[in-house]
Design an enzyme around this catalytic site. Structure first.
Site, PDB file in Angstrom:
ATOM      1  N   SER A  15       1.018  -1.519   0.256  1.00  0.00           N
ATOM      2  CA  SER A  15       0.000   0.301  -0.144  1.00  0.00           C
ATOM      3  C   SER A  15       0.841   0.522  -0.380  1.00  0.00           C
ATOM      4  O   SER A  15       1.521   1.055   0.506  1.00  0.00           O
ATOM      5  CB  SER A  15      -0.651   0.489   0.958  1.00  0.00           C
ATOM      6  OG  SER A  15      -1.702   1.345   1.505  1.00  0.00           O
ATOM      7  N   LEU A  17       3.275   4.427   0.534  1.00  0.00           N
ATOM      8  CA  LEU A  17       4.484   5.173  -0.254  1.00  0.00           C
ATOM      9  C   LEU A  17       4.929   4.016  -0.686  1.00  0.00           C
ATOM     10  O   LEU A  17       5.770   3.571  -1.359  1.00  0.00           O
ATOM     11  CB  LEU A  17       4.791   5.673   1.381  1.00  0.00           C
ATOM     12  CG  LEU A  17       4.561   6.603   1.564  1.00  0.00           C
ATOM     13  CD1 LEU A  17       5.550   7.356   2.700  1.00  0.00           C
ATOM     14  CD2 LEU A  17       3.356   7.496   0.120  1.00  0.00           C
ATOM     15  N   VAL A  56       6.185  -7.245  10.481  1.00  0.00           N
ATOM     16  CA  VAL A  56       7.799  -6.473  10.634  1.00  0.00           C
ATOM     17  C   VAL A  56       8.085  -6.456  12.273  1.00  0.00           C
ATOM     18  O   VAL A  56       9.738  -6.437  12.381  1.00  0.00           O
ATOM     19  CB  VAL A  56       8.499  -5.573   9.843  1.00  0.00           C
ATOM     20  CG1 VAL A  56       7.632  -5.447   8.718  1.00  0.00           C
ATOM     21  CG2 VAL A  56       7.651  -4.085  10.969  1.00  0.00           C
ATOM     22  N   SER A 144       9.784  10.257   9.477  1.00  0.00           N
ATOM     23  CA  SER A 144       8.369  11.570   8.906  1.00  0.00           C
ATOM     24  C   SER A 144       8.782  12.516   9.359  1.00  0.00           C
ATOM     25  O   SER A 144       8.782  13.015  10.719  1.00  0.00           O
ATOM     26  CB  SER A 144       6.618  11.025  10.233  1.00  0.00           C
ATOM     27  OG  SER A 144       5.979  11.533   9.946  1.00  0.00           O
ATOM     28  N   TYR A 156       3.467   7.689  18.126  1.00  0.00           N
ATOM     29  CA  TYR A 156       3.928   8.108  15.914  1.00  0.00           C
ATOM     30  C   TYR A 156       4.672   8.871  16.513  1.00  0.00           C
ATOM     31  O   TYR A 156       6.615   9.160  15.678  1.00  0.00           O
ATOM     32  CB  TYR A 156       2.770   8.546  15.340  1.00  0.00           C
ATOM     33  CG  TYR A 156       3.088   8.209  14.178  1.00  0.00           C
ATOM     34  CD1 TYR A 156       3.269   6.852  13.039  1.00  0.00           C
ATOM     35  CD2 TYR A 156       3.404   9.580  13.476  1.00  0.00           C
ATOM     36  CE1 TYR A 156       3.298   7.204  12.063  1.00  0.00           C
ATOM     37  CE2 TYR A 156       4.264   9.812  11.985  1.00  0.00           C
ATOM     38  CZ  TYR A 156       3.893   8.272  11.438  1.00  0.00           C
ATOM     39  OH  TYR A 156       3.821   8.659  10.152  1.00  0.00           O
ATOM     40  N   THR A 191      -2.407   8.902   0.799  1.00  0.00           N
ATOM     41  CA  THR A 191      -2.748   7.029   1.114  1.00  0.00           C
ATOM     42  C   THR A 191      -3.073   6.115   2.173  1.00  0.00           C
ATOM     43  O   THR A 191      -4.162   7.735   2.390  1.00  0.00           O
ATOM     44  CB  THR A 191      -1.141   6.503   1.782  1.00  0.00           C
ATOM     45  OG1 THR A 191      -0.721   6.806   2.985  1.00  0.00           O
ATOM     46  CG2 THR A 191       0.766   7.200   1.160  1.00  0.00           C
TER      47      THR A 191
HETATM   48  P1  NAD Z   1      -0.370   2.686   4.191  1.00  0.00           P
HETATM   49  O1  NAD Z   1      -0.762   2.906   5.313  1.00  0.00           O
HETATM   50  O2  NAD Z   1      -0.901   3.042   3.237  1.00  0.00           O
HETATM   51  O3  NAD Z   1       1.113   1.320   4.588  1.00  0.00           O
HETATM   52  C1  NAD Z   1       1.673   0.798   5.284  1.00  0.00           C
HETATM   53  C2  NAD Z   1       1.536  -0.325   4.948  1.00  0.00           C
HETATM   54  O4  NAD Z   1       2.257  -0.921   5.909  1.00  0.00           O
HETATM   55  C3  NAD Z   1       0.136  -1.336   4.472  1.00  0.00           C
HETATM   56  O5  NAD Z   1      -0.016  -2.024   3.433  1.00  0.00           O
HETATM   57  C4  NAD Z   1       0.418  -1.963   6.028  1.00  0.00           C
HETATM   58  O6  NAD Z   1       0.259  -3.263   5.895  1.00  0.00           O
HETATM   59  C5  NAD Z   1       1.753  -2.054   6.422  1.00  0.00           C
HETATM   60  N1  NAD Z   1       2.160  -3.410   7.061  1.00  0.00           N
HETATM   61  C6  NAD Z   1       1.644  -2.218   8.681  1.00  0.00           C
HETATM   62  N2  NAD Z   1       2.300  -3.062   9.788  1.00  0.00           N
HETATM   63  C7  NAD Z   1       3.480  -3.625   9.466  1.00  0.00           C
HETATM   64  C8  NAD Z   1       3.732  -4.494  10.319  1.00  0.00           C
HETATM   65  N3  NAD Z   1       3.488  -4.544  10.731  1.00  0.00           N
HETATM   66  N4  NAD Z   1       4.396  -6.014   9.827  1.00  0.00           N
HETATM   67  C9  NAD Z   1       4.522  -5.513   8.092  1.00  0.00           C
HETATM   68  N5  NAD Z   1       3.845  -4.151   7.222  1.00  0.00           N
HETATM   69  C10 NAD Z   1       2.670  -3.499   8.120  1.00  0.00           C
HETATM   70  O7  NAD Z   1       0.786   3.709   4.774  1.00  0.00           O
HETATM   71  P2  NAD Z   1       1.727   4.850   3.601  1.00  0.00           P
HETATM   72  O8  NAD Z   1       1.099   6.455   4.183  1.00  0.00           O
HETATM   73  O9  NAD Z   1       1.716   4.361   3.030  1.00  0.00           O
HETATM   74  O10 NAD Z   1       2.871   4.605   5.451  1.00  0.00           O
HETATM   75  C11 NAD Z   1       3.969   4.202   4.698  1.00  0.00           C
HETATM   76  C12 NAD Z   1       4.641   5.038   5.230  1.00  0.00           C
HETATM   77  O11 NAD Z   1       5.601   6.640   5.647  1.00  0.00           O
HETATM   78  C13 NAD Z   1       4.978   4.437   6.830  1.00  0.00           C
HETATM   79  O12 NAD Z   1       5.740   4.268   7.756  1.00  0.00           O
HETATM   80  C14 NAD Z   1       4.332   6.020   7.364  1.00  0.00           C
HETATM   81  O13 NAD Z   1       5.001   6.182   9.229  1.00  0.00           O
HETATM   82  C15 NAD Z   1       5.644   7.086   6.522  1.00  0.00           C
HETATM   83  N6  NAD Z   1       4.652   7.843   6.314  1.00  0.00           N
HETATM   84  C16 NAD Z   1       3.043   8.392   5.813  1.00  0.00           C
HETATM   85  C17 NAD Z   1       2.759   9.993   5.681  1.00  0.00           C
HETATM   86  C18 NAD Z   1       1.412   9.747   4.856  1.00  0.00           C
HETATM   87  O14 NAD Z   1       0.948  11.144   4.804  1.00  0.00           O
HETATM   88  N7  NAD Z   1       1.379   8.821   4.289  1.00  0.00           N
HETATM   89  C19 NAD Z   1       3.806  10.791   6.229  1.00  0.00           C
HETATM   90  C20 NAD Z   1       4.533  10.365   6.965  1.00  0.00           C
HETATM   91  C21 NAD Z   1       5.371   9.005   6.959  1.00  0.00           C
END
Ligand code: NAD
Length: 247
Positions: A15, A17, A56, A144, A156, A191
């Protein structure tokens, strides 16, 4: 490091990023292992992408999965940590204090998970034949802007602060093996993590960007990951990727 035929471990690749990263890596001819709790809705290239159901935060599962990736593809060259969770709660309100189980789970997935995936990948990268400049591997972690700005969740913020804080130390520790380590601090990205927010909340987040006035896209994140893999002078850096947002 050029990406053609490189073996890349991506966490959270089903999913957001992580998905954007996998699309970018596959487009460059890399082989990808996607370690996620759930499979992607639409696999892009079943020959190039290996999905493995892994939490993870479970070190034994992580070690076994990365060993299996190395056995299947012959090496591990790149590690991109994208798996992450966020659930907001105040430290204290009328219902009580922040749920401690949620605090631990957030740190287990976002921080401990990132560290154990990168360490087990490094164990394999260290065996690679050195390339130009002695390079054997590249690690990209996802923190982040919450690491330095405010967040809806202290858990977080703490977990992402940990990811940025370990960057220089891990880069120094792994330098003798020719492994580079960088961290990206995304701002507001389009996302699932923000998918459920009401439109006026999203508009308020977008208003905090300088330019362009929109959420970031996963493919733009994937482009930055590819640059960090390719550019050998990028090491031990923490990169804001947020169109100037400040919270
Ligand atoms: P998302 O929810 O779209 O994707 C996260 C993915 O991680 C999902 O596919 C989920 O199944 C997987 N996941 C969750 N827990 C897990 C685990 N224990 N083991 C394995 N896989 C696991 O979120 P995203 O927005 O793509 O976020 C990706 C990263 O970017 C995260 O670390 C998030 O904190 C960081 N981030 C996102 C944003 C944003 O605006 N979306 C901003 C800053 C940082």
């Amino acid at each position: 490091m050029d990406m053609k035929d490189r073996v890349c471990v991506v966490t959270g690749g089903s999913s957001g990023l992580g998905r954007g990263t996998i699309e970018a890596l596959l487009a460059q001819g890399a082989k990808v292992a996607n370690l996620d709790l759930r499979p992607p809705e639409h696999p892009i290239d079943e020959a190039g992408e290996l999905f493995m159901a892994v939490d993870v935060s479970d070190e034994a599962a992580v070690a076994a999965a990365i060993d299996a990736v190395a056995a299947r593809f012959g090496a591990v060259h790149v590690c991109v940590n994208c798996a992450g969770i966020v659930r907001g709660a105040p430290v204290l309100d009328d219902d009580g204090i922040f749920p401690m189980a949620l605090f631990r789970r957030t740190v287990d997935v976002n921080l401990t998970g990132t560290f154990q995936v990168l360490a087990h990948c490094a164990r394999h990268m260290a065996r690679n034949a050195p390339g130009p400049d002695g390079e054997r591997g590249v690690i990209v972690n996802t923190a982040s802007i919450a690491a330095v700005d405010a967040s809806s969740s202290a858990a977080y913020a703490a977990s992402k602060g940990g990811v940025t804080s370990l960057t220089l130390t891990v880069a120094r520790d792994l330098a003798r093996f020719g492994i580079r380590v960088n961290a990206i601090c995304p701002g507001f990205m389009d996302t699932e993590m923000f998918g459920g927010l009401p439109a006026d909340w999203t508009a308020a987040l977008v208003a905090k960007t300088v330019f362009p006035k929109r959420l970031g896209h996963p493919d733009e994140f994937g482009q930055l990951v590819c640059h960090l893999i390719e550019n050998r002078f990028m090491n031990a850096s923490i990169i804001r990727f947020d169109a100037g947002s400040r919270v």
